[in-house]
Design a protein around this motif. Structure first.
Motif, PDB file in Angstrom:
ATOM      1  N   ASP A 167     -31.635   5.998  -3.652  1.00  0.00           N
ATOM      2  CA  ASP A 167     -31.610   4.778  -2.841  1.00  0.00           C
ATOM      3  C   ASP A 167     -31.893   3.544  -3.689  1.00  0.00           C
ATOM      4  OD1 ASP A 167     -31.022   6.200  -0.538  1.00  0.00           O
ATOM      5  OD2 ASP A 167     -33.087   6.161   0.233  1.00  0.00           O
ATOM      6  N   LYS A 168     -32.881   3.642  -4.547  1.00  0.00           N
ATOM      7  CA  LYS A 168     -33.248   2.504  -5.391  1.00  0.00           C
ATOM      8  C   LYS A 168     -32.115   2.195  -6.367  1.00  0.00           C
ATOM      9  CE  LYS A 168     -36.780   0.301  -5.226  1.00  0.00           C
ATOM     10  NZ  LYS A 168     -36.957  -0.976  -4.501  1.00  0.00           N
TER      11      LYS A 168
ATOM     12  N   TYR B 179     -28.932   2.749  -5.891  1.00  0.00           N
ATOM     13  CA  TYR B 179     -27.865   2.074  -5.144  1.00  0.00           C
ATOM     14  C   TYR B 179     -28.151   0.573  -5.084  1.00  0.00           C
ATOM     15  CZ  TYR B 179     -25.309   6.106  -3.220  1.00  0.00           C
ATOM     16  OH  TYR B 179     -24.528   7.215  -3.049  1.00  0.00           O
ATOM     17  N   GLU B 180     -29.395   0.238  -4.820  1.00  0.00           N
ATOM     18  CA  GLU B 180     -29.804  -1.171  -4.763  1.00  0.00           C
ATOM     19  C   GLU B 180     -29.571  -1.849  -6.118  1.00  0.00           C
ATOM     20  OE1 GLU B 180     -34.031  -3.501  -4.800  1.00  0.00           O
ATOM     21  OE2 GLU B 180     -33.900  -1.775  -3.448  1.00  0.00           O
TER      22      GLU B 180
ATOM     23  N   GLY C 124     -26.015  -2.469  -6.848  1.00  0.00           N
ATOM     24  CA  GLY C 124     -25.573  -3.636  -6.081  1.00  0.00           C
ATOM     25  C   GLY C 124     -25.940  -4.938  -6.770  1.00  0.00           C
ATOM     26  N   ASP C 125     -27.121  -4.995  -7.357  1.00  0.00           N
ATOM     27  CA  ASP C 125     -27.521  -6.191  -8.104  1.00  0.00           C
ATOM     28  C   ASP C 125     -26.557  -6.443  -9.261  1.00  0.00           C
ATOM     29  OD1 ASP C 125     -29.762  -6.540  -6.466  1.00  0.00           O
ATOM     30  OD2 ASP C 125     -31.138  -5.571  -7.879  1.00  0.00           O
TER      31      ASP C 125
ATOM     32  N   ASP D  69     -33.862  -9.911 -11.760  1.00  0.00           N
ATOM     33  CA  ASP D  69     -33.399  -8.612 -11.262  1.00  0.00           C
ATOM     34  C   ASP D  69     -33.591  -7.529 -12.318  1.00  0.00           C
ATOM     35  OD1 ASP D  69     -32.543  -9.610  -8.804  1.00  0.00           O
ATOM     36  OD2 ASP D  69     -30.426  -9.740  -9.403  1.00  0.00           O
TER      37      ASP D  69
ATOM     38  N   HIS E 116     -35.804  -4.144 -12.133  1.00  0.00           N
ATOM     39  CA  HIS E 116     -35.259  -2.788 -12.320  1.00  0.00           C
ATOM     40  C   HIS E 116     -36.083  -2.030 -13.358  1.00  0.00           C
ATOM     41  CE1 HIS E 116     -30.906  -4.378 -11.329  1.00  0.00           C
ATOM     42  NE2 HIS E 116     -31.743  -4.538 -10.310  1.00  0.00           N
TER      43      HIS E 116
END
Length: 159
Positions: free
Chosen positions: A43-44, A46-47, A50-51, A137, A141
């Motif tokens: 899930d992380k 995927y985030e 997206g960034d 960002d 990460h």
């Protein structure tokens, strides 16, 4: 892999290489998501993917405003190297995928940091915010991955 992104002579060329690095990151996150077993990590990631896609979109728009053509794919050599780290780590497990992704994120943090120092070379007012936000960002990460590795270390899963 140590990146040279941000060291290019021309600012526009550095932006193009930064876009390629973000494409590399997207491809590497896709692979990591496919290989990971831990759903929270997936899930992380995927985030984070997206960034990186957002960075590509914003940086490409900057190039378009400056009548430049943006790259539409990763640098093949860098992409192969970044993905090879994740592919190799996937045979061992999630913690090694995290380690590989940390190494990749260290490169993107370095690239965005360099570009943040160079942003004054452009007369485009929007690019400073795009680069600064991208750098934030990338640091987020990297920090998330480091924190997850620390949790694994303290739980005895990482030596």
């Amino acid at each position: 892999m140590v990146t040279n992104v941000g060291n290019q002579t021309k600012f526009i060329d550095a932006i193009k290489e930064l876009i390629e690095l973000d494409y590399d990151a997207v491809d590497t996150y896709k692979l990591a998501i496919e290989k990971l077993k831990n759903l929270e990590y997936k899930d992380k990631f995927y985030e984070f993917k997206g960034d990186h896609n957002q960075h590509i979109k914003q940086l490409s728009a900057f190039l378009a405003r400056n009548n430049e053509i943006a790259p539409t794919e990763p640098d093949k050599t860098k992409d192969l190297l970044m993905k090879a780290k994740v592919e190799g780590a996937s045979f061992i497990g999630d913690k090694d995928i995290l380690k590989a992704m940390l190494s990749n994120e260290e490169d993107t943090v370095t690239a965005y940091e360099r570009m943040n120092k160079r942003v004054k070379e452009s007369s485009d007012q929007k690019i400073a915010k795009i680069i600064a936000d991208g750098w934030e960002d990338e640091k987020r990460h990297k920090n998330w991955i480091q924190n997850e590795l620390e949790k694994l270390k303290h739980s005895g899963e990482l030596s």
